[in-house]
Design an enzyme around this catalytic site. Sequence first.
Site, mmCIF file in Angstrom:
data_model
loop_
_atom_site.group_PDB
_atom_site.id
_atom_site.type_symbol
_atom_site.label_atom_id
_atom_site.label_comp_id
_atom_site.label_asym_id
_atom_site.label_seq_id
_atom_site.Cartn_x
_atom_site.Cartn_y
_atom_site.Cartn_z
ATOM 1 N N ASP A 12 0.832 -1.204 0.000
ATOM 2 C CA ASP A 12 0.000 0.000 0.000
ATOM 3 C C ASP A 12 0.867 1.253 0.000
ATOM 4 O O ASP A 12 1.802 1.360 0.815
ATOM 5 C CB ASP A 12 -0.895 0.046 1.242
ATOM 6 C CG ASP A 12 -2.001 -0.997 1.220
ATOM 7 O OD1 ASP A 12 -2.161 -1.679 0.184
ATOM 8 O OD2 ASP A 12 -2.695 -1.116 2.247
ATOM 9 N N ASN A 178 -19.992 -5.283 5.103
ATOM 10 C CA ASN A 178 -20.207 -3.980 5.715
ATOM 11 C C ASN A 178 -21.557 -3.434 5.261
ATOM 12 O O ASN A 178 -22.357 -4.139 4.624
ATOM 13 C CB ASN A 178 -19.045 -3.024 5.405
ATOM 14 C CG ASN A 178 -18.927 -2.669 3.922
ATOM 15 O OD1 ASN A 178 -19.857 -2.878 3.131
ATOM 16 N ND2 ASN A 178 -17.786 -2.123 3.533
ATOM 17 N N GLY A 217 -19.233 -0.088 11.463
ATOM 18 C CA GLY A 217 -18.306 0.985 11.783
ATOM 19 C C GLY A 217 -18.306 1.302 13.268
ATOM 20 O O GLY A 217 -18.183 0.413 14.118
ATOM 21 N N ASP A 248 -10.640 -5.755 7.847
ATOM 22 C CA ASP A 248 -9.765 -6.924 7.734
ATOM 23 C C ASP A 248 -9.355 -7.422 9.121
ATOM 24 O O ASP A 248 -9.285 -8.632 9.361
ATOM 25 C CB ASP A 248 -8.519 -6.580 6.923
ATOM 26 C CG ASP A 248 -8.846 -6.176 5.498
ATOM 27 O OD1 ASP A 248 -9.888 -6.629 4.980
ATOM 28 O OD2 ASP A 248 -8.068 -5.410 4.912
#
Length: 306
Positions: A12, A178, A217, A248
């Site tokens: 990343d 999600n 969340g 994750d």
Amino acid sequence: MAVVVFGSINTDLALSVATLPKPGETVLTMGYEAVAGGKGCNQAVAAAKLGAEVRMIGCVGGDAWASIPLDAMRAAGVDTSGVRTVDAPTAIAAVMVAESGENSIVVASGANLEVRASDLDGLGGGGVLVCQMEVPVAETAAALVAAKAAGACTILNLAPAGVLPAEARGAVDYWVVNVLEVQALAEQVGLASSDDLPALTRALAQQLRACVVTTLGARGAVAVQADGSGWRVSALAKDVVDTTGAGDAFVGGLAAALAEGQALPEALKLASTSGGLACTGFGAQAGLEGSEEAARMQDRIRVEQA
């Protein structure tokens, strides 16, 4: 029991910005960090740091970028002997993180597209297989079917949202989605979308005859098992630095707990703790803590029947 993660491995490029750019807008920042990422890699590291025995199945390129995620997994104790080096570049993700902690991500898949279900071997009854949707869907489906046939427990994190072939849906024991992915999953199986996410989660669990976990969340998560028993779990109250990798870490925590034979309520506590800790560092893995810190933080998590 061992945890086997079948999925993506990235490097990343994490960029800290004041605000995420709007369409057509250029945003300047001082620099970037190259850190380990990819949903599969993140989930493997999270589970390993929590004490699970973890093996990673995936692909990287024969380039310098490969060393970053490989080193991170090995440092966490992940067995990387199942990671192949292929004639394609290691996957790269551009991750923009705003001061609020929210992020925007673009992934160049590269070597992740070379992952094959035939790479998966030695997973028998008692093991836990974790999959996501960042490698070819047909290979993910085949891996789930093979693992289920071998008697393993299977977890699919339907991220990014995609369509799992109908013949493979019955091979999933735990679906983790999600607030956006739960709607996409409902559409796939012919259920009407709903803003009542606990009710939608319950309907999906009944339809799929599996446990469905919807992460919410800062509001925690809701989980419903195939028999209709449901649970609400709170989120860990910590200062948010970067939400990248929180989902994750939740999946990694869930897998680690299930591999230990924990019941779902306790597994959800560990998953929520892991997901919350992931938000406390910059980058997908920087905030992950070991089993001792996670055990201490679990007391802050509430689990209630829903």
